[in-house]
Motif scaffolding. Structure first.
Motif, PDB file in Angstrom:
ATOM      1  N   PRO A 162      49.560  -8.863 -74.195  1.00  0.00           N
ATOM      2  CA  PRO A 162      50.573  -9.445 -75.297  1.00  0.00           C
ATOM      3  C   PRO A 162      49.498  -9.926 -76.191  1.00  0.00           C
ATOM      4  N   LYS A 163      48.097 -10.152 -76.269  1.00  0.00           N
ATOM      5  CA  LYS A 163      47.191 -10.308 -77.314  1.00  0.00           C
ATOM      6  C   LYS A 163      47.350  -9.289 -78.262  1.00  0.00           C
ATOM      7  N   ALA A 164      47.087  -7.910 -77.613  1.00  0.00           N
ATOM      8  CA  ALA A 164      47.053  -6.658 -78.440  1.00  0.00           C
ATOM      9  C   ALA A 164      48.271  -6.411 -79.085  1.00  0.00           C
ATOM     10  N   ALA A 165      49.244  -6.604 -78.363  1.00  0.00           N
ATOM     11  CA  ALA A 165      50.543  -6.261 -78.973  1.00  0.00           C
ATOM     12  C   ALA A 165      50.835  -7.368 -80.147  1.00  0.00           C
ATOM     13  N   GLY A 166      50.444  -8.564 -79.877  1.00  0.00           N
ATOM     14  CA  GLY A 166      50.737  -9.422 -81.136  1.00  0.00           C
ATOM     15  C   GLY A 166      49.824  -9.088 -82.547  1.00  0.00           C
ATOM     16  N   LYS A 167      48.509  -8.728 -82.007  1.00  0.00           N
ATOM     17  CA  LYS A 167      47.756  -8.390 -83.326  1.00  0.00           C
ATOM     18  C   LYS A 167      48.394  -7.169 -83.873  1.00  0.00           C
ATOM     19  N   ALA A 168      48.759  -6.134 -83.130  1.00  0.00           N
ATOM     20  CA  ALA A 168      49.447  -4.957 -83.919  1.00  0.00           C
ATOM     21  C   ALA A 168      50.700  -5.291 -84.884  1.00  0.00           C
ATOM     22  N   GLU A 169      51.594  -6.223 -84.077  1.00  0.00           N
ATOM     23  CA  GLU A 169      52.507  -6.808 -84.741  1.00  0.00           C
ATOM     24  C   GLU A 169      52.303  -7.208 -86.298  1.00  0.00           C
ATOM     25  N   THR A 170      51.078  -8.388 -86.184  1.00  0.00           N
ATOM     26  CA  THR A 170      50.870  -8.943 -87.361  1.00  0.00           C
ATOM     27  C   THR A 170      50.314  -8.123 -88.355  1.00  0.00           C
ATOM     28  N   HIS A 210      51.180   5.286 -86.705  1.00  0.00           N
ATOM     29  CA  HIS A 210      50.459   5.629 -85.760  1.00  0.00           C
ATOM     30  C   HIS A 210      48.994   5.371 -85.386  1.00  0.00           C
ATOM     31  N   SER A 211      48.482   4.782 -86.758  1.00  0.00           N
ATOM     32  CA  SER A 211      47.002   4.287 -86.523  1.00  0.00           C
ATOM     33  C   SER A 211      47.267   2.751 -85.900  1.00  0.00           C
ATOM     34  N   VAL A 212      48.345   2.026 -85.968  1.00  0.00           N
ATOM     35  CA  VAL A 212      48.619   0.675 -85.449  1.00  0.00           C
ATOM     36  C   VAL A 212      48.552   1.052 -83.765  1.00  0.00           C
ATOM     37  N   LEU A 213      49.455   1.895 -83.301  1.00  0.00           N
ATOM     38  CA  LEU A 213      49.752   2.249 -82.091  1.00  0.00           C
ATOM     39  C   LEU A 213      48.196   2.834 -81.363  1.00  0.00           C
ATOM     40  N   VAL A 214      47.629   3.340 -82.044  1.00  0.00           N
ATOM     41  CA  VAL A 214      46.103   3.787 -81.539  1.00  0.00           C
ATOM     42  C   VAL A 214      45.278   2.638 -81.087  1.00  0.00           C
ATOM     43  N   ASN A 215      45.280   1.741 -82.347  1.00  0.00           N
ATOM     44  CA  ASN A 215      44.770   0.645 -82.185  1.00  0.00           C
ATOM     45  C   ASN A 215      45.107  -0.101 -80.896  1.00  0.00           C
ATOM     46  N   VAL A 216      46.407  -0.269 -80.740  1.00  0.00           N
ATOM     47  CA  VAL A 216      46.994  -1.124 -79.638  1.00  0.00           C
ATOM     48  C   VAL A 216      46.528  -0.423 -78.227  1.00  0.00           C
ATOM     49  N   GLN A 217      46.566   0.986 -78.174  1.00  0.00           N
ATOM     50  CA  GLN A 217      46.044   1.799 -76.922  1.00  0.00           C
ATOM     51  C   GLN A 217      44.779   1.489 -76.708  1.00  0.00           C
ATOM     52  N   GLN A 218      43.942   1.514 -77.800  1.00  0.00           N
ATOM     53  CA  GLN A 218      42.582   1.172 -77.491  1.00  0.00           C
ATOM     54  C   GLN A 218      42.100  -0.244 -76.937  1.00  0.00           C
ATOM     55  N   LEU A 223      44.405  -1.863 -75.040  1.00  0.00           N
ATOM     56  CA  LEU A 223      44.583  -2.163 -74.053  1.00  0.00           C
ATOM     57  C   LEU A 223      43.887  -1.263 -73.002  1.00  0.00           C
ATOM     58  N   GLY A 224      42.953  -0.663 -73.487  1.00  0.00           N
ATOM     59  CA  GLY A 224      42.173   0.161 -72.702  1.00  0.00           C
ATOM     60  C   GLY A 224      42.699   1.639 -71.702  1.00  0.00           C
ATOM     61  N   ILE A 225      43.843   2.043 -72.826  1.00  0.00           N
ATOM     62  CA  ILE A 225      44.701   2.906 -71.900  1.00  0.00           C
ATOM     63  C   ILE A 225      43.861   4.382 -72.378  1.00  0.00           C
ATOM     64  N   THR A 226      43.733   5.124 -71.392  1.00  0.00           N
ATOM     65  CA  THR A 226      43.281   6.587 -71.813  1.00  0.00           C
ATOM     66  C   THR A 226      44.104   7.609 -71.292  1.00  0.00           C
ATOM     67  N   SER A 227      44.573   8.462 -72.107  1.00  0.00           N
ATOM     68  CA  SER A 227      45.536   9.532 -71.824  1.00  0.00           C
ATOM     69  C   SER A 227      45.111  10.480 -70.910  1.00  0.00           C
ATOM     70  N   ALA A 228      45.644  10.383 -69.739  1.00  0.00           N
ATOM     71  CA  ALA A 228      45.498  11.388 -68.654  1.00  0.00           C
ATOM     72  C   ALA A 228      45.610  12.698 -68.929  1.00  0.00           C
ATOM     73  N   PRO A 229      44.742  13.823 -68.545  1.00  0.00           N
ATOM     74  CA  PRO A 229      45.056  15.076 -68.916  1.00  0.00           C
ATOM     75  C   PRO A 229      46.171  15.674 -68.184  1.00  0.00           C
ATOM     76  N   ALA A 230      46.889  16.668 -68.623  1.00  0.00           N
ATOM     77  CA  ALA A 230      47.894  17.308 -68.026  1.00  0.00           C
ATOM     78  C   ALA A 230      47.735  17.988 -66.845  1.00  0.00           C
ATOM     79  N   GLN A 231      48.360  17.818 -65.888  1.00  0.00           N
ATOM     80  CA  GLN A 231      48.059  18.432 -64.399  1.00  0.00           C
ATOM     81  C   GLN A 231      48.581  19.837 -64.502  1.00  0.00           C
TER      82      GLN A 231
END
Length: 236
Positions: free
Chosen positions: A137-145, A51-59, A61-69
């Protein structure tokens, strides 16, 4: 009196045997549940690490979780309900007036839409997906390593046994690894199970001193038969 005393003694012995049996069953059940809890705790620790690795990838990528409508949009709430037409019908004169007064309002909407479309920054909208696509791709590669760099429990135990000059018990190995890696929550029961698996695969050696069991890294004599068997299979 002697018969009643004999009957009371027989009941006491039966109760004592039953209580002893229940105690043994309770202890075994506690051991089983403790082993299951330790395995689940190990799995939870691994999931939290992922989970911590995925959160780092999300950050990255600059992805912000949209609030539920969950609520309706303001435009939808301000639209008048068409059900009022089922009530008393207005006169023809009022209908004509309503059509005349609504006409300027409808004419203003295209003008507002044109000005909004002219003021929208088109180049910025096009450049945003390109920047996200380049950084993905760069963020995904860092998360995998980063995930691959984390050693498994088997690797930690084998490394610890190799570094020791004396046999170690499962409790000692668990304490040492827990102090070195407190974030992993290593349990003694999981370490003991892993050590037994290593012994079964000739990757660790087990010795018994009295009622205590100790483990050491495998020697060349332990691994020699396995290497000879592998060479014999290759020669065939």
């Amino acid at each position: 009196m002697s018969q009643s005393t004999t009957a009371a003694t027989g009941l006491s012995s039966q109760y004592a045997a039953q209580v002893t049996s229940d105690l043994e069953r309770n202890v075994k059940e506690q051991e089983r549940i403790s082993t299951d809890i330790a395995a689940l705790q190990q799995e939870l620790t691994s999931l939290q690490s992922d989970h911590s690795v995925l959160v780092n990838v999300q950050q990255a990528l600059g992805i912000t979780s949209a609030p539920a409508q969950s609520a309706a949009t303001p435009e939808a709430t301000t639209v008048p309900a068409p059900r009022e037409k089922t009530s008393a019908e207005p006169s023809t004169g009022k209908r004509a007036r309503a059509k005349k007064t609504d006409a300027p309002a409808t004419d203003k909407k295209p003008a507002a839409q044109k000005t909004a479309s002219k003021s929208a920054p088109k180049p910025a909208a096009k450049s945003a997906p390109k920047a996200a696509a380049k950084s993905a791709p760069k963020a995904a590669g860092k998360a995998e390593t980063a995930k691959a760099a984390l050693p498994t429990l088997v690797e930690l135990i084998r490394r610890h046994l190799t570094e020791q000059s004396e046999p170690r018990s499962a409790a000692e190995v668990s304490t040492a690894l827990d102090q070195a890696h407190p974030e992993r929550g290593i349990k003694t029961t999981v370490v003991r199970t892993t050590l037994e698996n290593l012994v079964a695969r000739t990757q660790a050696h087990r010795s018994k001193q009295g009622s205590s069991v100790y483990y050491t890294a495998p020697t060349q004599q332990d691994t020699a038969p396995k290497a000879e068997a592998a060479q014999a299979e290759e020669s065939k």
